[in-house]
Design a protein around this motif. Structure first.
Motif, PDB file in Angstrom:
ATOM      1  N   PRO A  80       0.755  -1.097  -0.020  1.00 29.52           N
ATOM      2  CA  PRO A  80       0.026   0.059   0.061  1.00 29.52           C
ATOM      3  C   PRO A  80       0.862   1.286   0.095  1.00 29.52           C
ATOM      4  O   PRO A  80       0.341   2.386   0.134  1.00 29.52           O
ATOM      5  CB  PRO A  80      -0.690  -0.136   1.197  1.00 29.52           C
ATOM      6  CG  PRO A  80       0.043  -0.998   2.218  1.00 29.52           C
ATOM      7  CD  PRO A  80       0.759  -1.724   1.342  1.00 29.52           C
ATOM      8  N   THR A  81       2.408   1.386   0.144  1.00 29.78           N
ATOM      9  CA  THR A  81       3.045   2.621   0.383  1.00 29.78           C
ATOM     10  C   THR A  81       3.138   3.054  -1.038  1.00 29.78           C
ATOM     11  O   THR A  81       3.385   2.452  -2.270  1.00 29.78           O
ATOM     12  CB  THR A  81       4.245   2.196   1.110  1.00 29.78           C
ATOM     13  OG1 THR A  81       5.001   1.395   0.494  1.00 29.78           O
ATOM     14  CG2 THR A  81       3.952   1.718   2.601  1.00 29.78           C
ATOM     15  N   TYR A  82       3.572   4.267  -1.074  1.00 32.07           N
ATOM     16  CA  TYR A  82       3.903   5.206  -2.112  1.00 32.07           C
ATOM     17  C   TYR A  82       4.977   4.707  -3.055  1.00 32.07           C
ATOM     18  O   TYR A  82       4.855   4.874  -4.497  1.00 32.07           O
ATOM     19  CB  TYR A  82       4.429   6.569  -1.690  1.00 32.07           C
ATOM     20  CG  TYR A  82       5.782   6.646  -1.291  1.00 32.07           C
ATOM     21  CD1 TYR A  82       6.792   6.954  -2.065  1.00 32.07           C
ATOM     22  CD2 TYR A  82       6.156   6.180   0.229  1.00 32.07           C
ATOM     23  CE1 TYR A  82       8.260   6.813  -1.735  1.00 32.07           C
ATOM     24  CE2 TYR A  82       7.329   6.274   0.435  1.00 32.07           C
ATOM     25  CZ  TYR A  82       8.587   6.684  -0.524  1.00 32.07           C
ATOM     26  OH  TYR A  82       9.767   6.572   0.079  1.00 32.07           O
ATOM     27  N   ASP A  84       5.268   1.233  -3.600  1.00 36.50           N
ATOM     28  CA  ASP A  84       5.006  -0.062  -4.190  1.00 36.50           C
ATOM     29  C   ASP A  84       4.541   0.027  -5.631  1.00 36.50           C
ATOM     30  O   ASP A  84       3.236   0.586  -5.793  1.00 36.50           O
ATOM     31  CB  ASP A  84       4.022  -0.609  -3.322  1.00 36.50           C
ATOM     32  CG  ASP A  84       4.579  -1.201  -1.982  1.00 36.50           C
ATOM     33  OD1 ASP A  84       5.626  -1.852  -1.794  1.00 36.50           O
ATOM     34  OD2 ASP A  84       4.093  -0.777  -1.051  1.00 36.50           O
ATOM     35  N   PHE A 111     -10.458  -8.960   2.751  1.00 29.78           N
ATOM     36  CA  PHE A 111      -9.386  -8.870   3.925  1.00 29.78           C
ATOM     37  C   PHE A 111      -9.542  -7.751   4.993  1.00 29.78           C
ATOM     38  O   PHE A 111      -9.395  -7.974   6.199  1.00 29.78           O
ATOM     39  CB  PHE A 111      -8.011  -8.416   3.219  1.00 29.78           C
ATOM     40  CG  PHE A 111      -6.875  -8.557   4.089  1.00 29.78           C
ATOM     41  CD1 PHE A 111      -6.110  -9.979   4.392  1.00 29.78           C
ATOM     42  CD2 PHE A 111      -6.305  -7.469   4.960  1.00 29.78           C
ATOM     43  CE1 PHE A 111      -5.111 -10.015   5.222  1.00 29.78           C
ATOM     44  CE2 PHE A 111      -5.320  -7.425   5.610  1.00 29.78           C
ATOM     45  CZ  PHE A 111      -4.726  -8.740   5.904  1.00 29.78           C
ATOM     46  N   TYR A 112     -10.140  -6.587   4.722  1.00 31.54           N
ATOM     47  CA  TYR A 112     -10.144  -5.438   5.502  1.00 31.54           C
ATOM     48  C   TYR A 112     -11.506  -5.633   6.410  1.00 31.54           C
ATOM     49  O   TYR A 112     -11.422  -4.859   7.237  1.00 31.54           O
ATOM     50  CB  TYR A 112      -9.880  -4.024   4.709  1.00 31.54           C
ATOM     51  CG  TYR A 112      -8.596  -3.769   4.579  1.00 31.54           C
ATOM     52  CD1 TYR A 112      -7.634  -3.507   5.569  1.00 31.54           C
ATOM     53  CD2 TYR A 112      -8.143  -3.842   3.296  1.00 31.54           C
ATOM     54  CE1 TYR A 112      -6.088  -3.653   5.400  1.00 31.54           C
ATOM     55  CE2 TYR A 112      -6.468  -3.640   2.945  1.00 31.54           C
ATOM     56  CZ  TYR A 112      -5.765  -3.524   4.066  1.00 31.54           C
ATOM     57  OH  TYR A 112      -4.390  -3.722   3.822  1.00 31.54           O
ATOM     58  N   ASP A 116     -10.955  -3.309  10.045  1.00 30.07           N
ATOM     59  CA  ASP A 116     -11.988  -2.069  10.165  1.00 30.07           C
ATOM     60  C   ASP A 116     -12.969  -1.960   8.885  1.00 30.07           C
ATOM     61  O   ASP A 116     -13.690  -0.814   9.148  1.00 30.07           O
ATOM     62  CB  ASP A 116     -11.184  -0.914  10.417  1.00 30.07           C
ATOM     63  CG  ASP A 116     -10.026  -0.801   9.326  1.00 30.07           C
ATOM     64  OD1 ASP A 116     -10.307  -1.245   8.190  1.00 30.07           O
ATOM     65  OD2 ASP A 116      -9.023  -0.107   9.553  1.00 30.07           O
ATOM     66  N   THR A 120      -9.347   2.775   2.386  1.00 29.14           N
ATOM     67  CA  THR A 120      -8.623   3.829   1.813  1.00 29.14           C
ATOM     68  C   THR A 120      -8.106   3.995   0.517  1.00 29.14           C
ATOM     69  O   THR A 120      -7.893   3.017  -0.229  1.00 29.14           O
ATOM     70  CB  THR A 120      -7.205   4.038   2.912  1.00 29.14           C
ATOM     71  OG1 THR A 120      -6.463   3.014   2.878  1.00 29.14           O
ATOM     72  CG2 THR A 120      -7.832   4.050   4.354  1.00 29.14           C
ATOM     73  N   GLU A 122      -4.845   4.068  -0.093  1.00 29.67           N
ATOM     74  CA  GLU A 122      -3.799   3.187  -0.133  1.00 29.67           C
ATOM     75  C   GLU A 122      -4.323   1.772  -0.491  1.00 29.67           C
ATOM     76  O   GLU A 122      -3.453   0.786  -1.035  1.00 29.67           O
ATOM     77  CB  GLU A 122      -3.016   3.250   1.036  1.00 29.67           C
ATOM     78  CG  GLU A 122      -2.270   4.600   0.956  1.00 29.67           C
ATOM     79  CD  GLU A 122      -3.108   5.838   1.527  1.00 29.67           C
ATOM     80  OE1 GLU A 122      -4.152   5.639   1.986  1.00 29.67           O
ATOM     81  OE2 GLU A 122      -2.572   6.949   1.183  1.00 29.67           O
ATOM     82  N   ARG A 123      -5.528   1.283   0.176  1.00 36.33           N
ATOM     83  CA  ARG A 123      -5.882  -0.146   0.146  1.00 36.33           C
ATOM     84  C   ARG A 123      -6.448  -0.499  -1.462  1.00 36.33           C
ATOM     85  O   ARG A 123      -6.327  -1.455  -1.950  1.00 36.33           O
ATOM     86  CB  ARG A 123      -6.807  -0.450   1.205  1.00 36.33           C
ATOM     87  CG  ARG A 123      -5.902  -0.521   2.576  1.00 36.33           C
ATOM     88  CD  ARG A 123      -7.270  -0.498   3.873  1.00 36.33           C
ATOM     89  NE  ARG A 123      -6.755  -0.642   5.016  1.00 36.33           N
ATOM     90  CZ  ARG A 123      -6.958  -0.447   6.108  1.00 36.33           C
ATOM     91  NH1 ARG A 123      -8.340  -0.323   6.304  1.00 36.33           N
ATOM     92  NH2 ARG A 123      -6.330  -0.603   7.266  1.00 36.33           N
ATOM     93  N   ALA A 142      -2.611  -8.943   2.658  1.00 39.58           N
ATOM     94  CA  ALA A 142      -3.616  -7.921   1.890  1.00 39.58           C
ATOM     95  C   ALA A 142      -3.492  -7.962   0.449  1.00 39.58           C
ATOM     96  O   ALA A 142      -4.442  -8.059  -0.171  1.00 39.58           O
ATOM     97  CB  ALA A 142      -3.730  -6.605   2.478  1.00 39.58           C
TER      98      ALA A 142
END
Lengths: 273, 273
Positions: A80-82, A84, A111-112, A116, A120, A122-123, A142
């Protein structure tokens, strides 16, 4: 002769993505794990490339793999990071767009839901795959993987976290690769020689490598060449049946073992696997 | 931005040679060790390539490295066996011949005087270097390395046995590289976040990566994204002085740490090195 289930075996490239590999923070165990699995499946791994988390660099390595190999496996850069950006690189190599894949989005959602339930930016990004790609289920984490079949070639993109990568390869990628894997059995045997320096064992290793069939013999010095030399010799043989592969491998080992004993060495044989 | 002592840093390629790496019998710890040393010296490692013990494959990887990087380091394939062909590959990439190097032969001779004093064909072979190469002393084993300077570029060929490779790099190659290394200090810091999934930490990691200066921030998931997430965050910063590099790195860490705490995470900071 590269390590081989024979010259005619389908070829594979392993492309590992991640700055942490280039700066030496992480040892590339993924490449070794994939090299082993692909070899035992009957593929010939012709090159491994490690590139930074950079779209252009990833695309260039994948493009090279597509030009030279039947299968390209990438690891890392699906998260999910910038930084990736592996699937962007794969898309660029294929000249395709990156699109939101509905099936992948369902995987991410499910998965999420356990966590929660929030999707988002990122997801959602983890569900952006190259157009036409099939998402690969991640049984552990994920991020879905992606499989693209294109012009008789296969590109599988797996996560970088080893247990996610391994589970996804075994469950989702191996069944696809088995369809194009050659009908061969691969056998690996080894022996250890004590008391003979590698340089004196060398002619016998060379003779063993010429035993015929598809056999590969390599010596690895473990002790010190002068003093207390210890040399491990590994033989990898492939043949249409396991029995034939075993025959070839054992003949190669016999040649090395005899040579070592003739030089006063002590030989410890290993089981074949 | 690839892992970096800054965009202007001299670049490096690491070419590791050996079928045992491609078949996954050996994990490539040499690449990681070299990546770390080169990074800390201020070089930007742009690619690592693993190739089989094959002259053409080695030559192609070295040629690519020479086209794209200031420094190419190879490991493996310097020994006495039939498949130790790295220097042939380097010679081919340079368009030079492989010749018997007198100084290298002296090194090999001295090594075997301790053993049996015999110079077999396989042992003499280890003194065949590309024309114009400088032999590198092997403080541990028999095979000399080779250093070639060509058109402002440096190619260093080291053995594959890790303790031989490491000793030769530190004693023979680092002093040469320091002459072209940039006058920067590299600092690495890290922190561990517990209780926040990587996907929620991602925006803060991205903000930290933009803190300015030459900084690189990366998150590594260690626990499971759902359940008990643990994320390691690493920051690599470079600047003309260690104090400045520390400032930049700590500012990046502060941003990630604050973000993590605002999400209810527990933050454990590491020392910088």
């Amino acid at each position: 002769l590269p390590p081989s289930a024979g010259e005619g075996s389908p070829t594979a490239y392993v492309v590992t993505v991640g700055n942490e590999l280039l700066i030496g923070r992480t040892v590339n165990t993924n490449a070794a794990w994939l090299g082993r699995r692909l070899t035992l499946l009957g593929f010939r791994v012709v090159r491994m490339i490690t590139v930074p988390d950079d779209v252009g660099e990833i695309a260039s390595a994948v493009r090279e793999g597509l030009e030279r190999a039947r299968v390209v496996v990438t690891t890392g850069g699906l998260g999910p990071t910038y930084d990736d950006v592996t699937l962007q690189g794969v898309a660029e190599a294929l000249g395709r767009r990156l699109v939101l894949n509905r099936e992948a989005l369902e995987m991410v959602k499910r998965f999420y839901e356990r966590l929660d339930g929030v999707l988002t930016e990122e997801r959602v990004k983890m569900a952006m795959l190259p157009e036409g790609a099939k998402p690969l289920r991640n049984p552990v984490g994920a991020a879905p993987g992606a499989l693209v079949e294109c012009g008789g070639r296969i590109i599988a993109s797996l996560p970088g976290v080893p247990r996610e990568m391994e589970a996804m390869f075994l469950e989702e990628v191996e069944p696809v690769l088995r369809r194009i894997a050659p009908p061969v059995s691969i056998v690996e045997c080894g022996l250890t020689v004590k008391g003979v320096p590698e340089s004196l064992l060398a002619p016998h290793v060379k003779r063993a490598a010429r035993v015929g069939g598809s056999v590969y013999v390599k010596s690895h010095p473990r002790g010190s060449e002068a003093g207390a030399p210890v040399v491990e010799v590994k033989v990898l043989a492939s043949a249409p049946s396991r029995a034939e592969a075993l025959n070839v491998a054992r003949e190669a080992l016999r040649i090395v073992g005899e040579g070592a004993r003739s030089l006063g060495g002590e030989v410890v044989e290993e089981d074949c696997s």
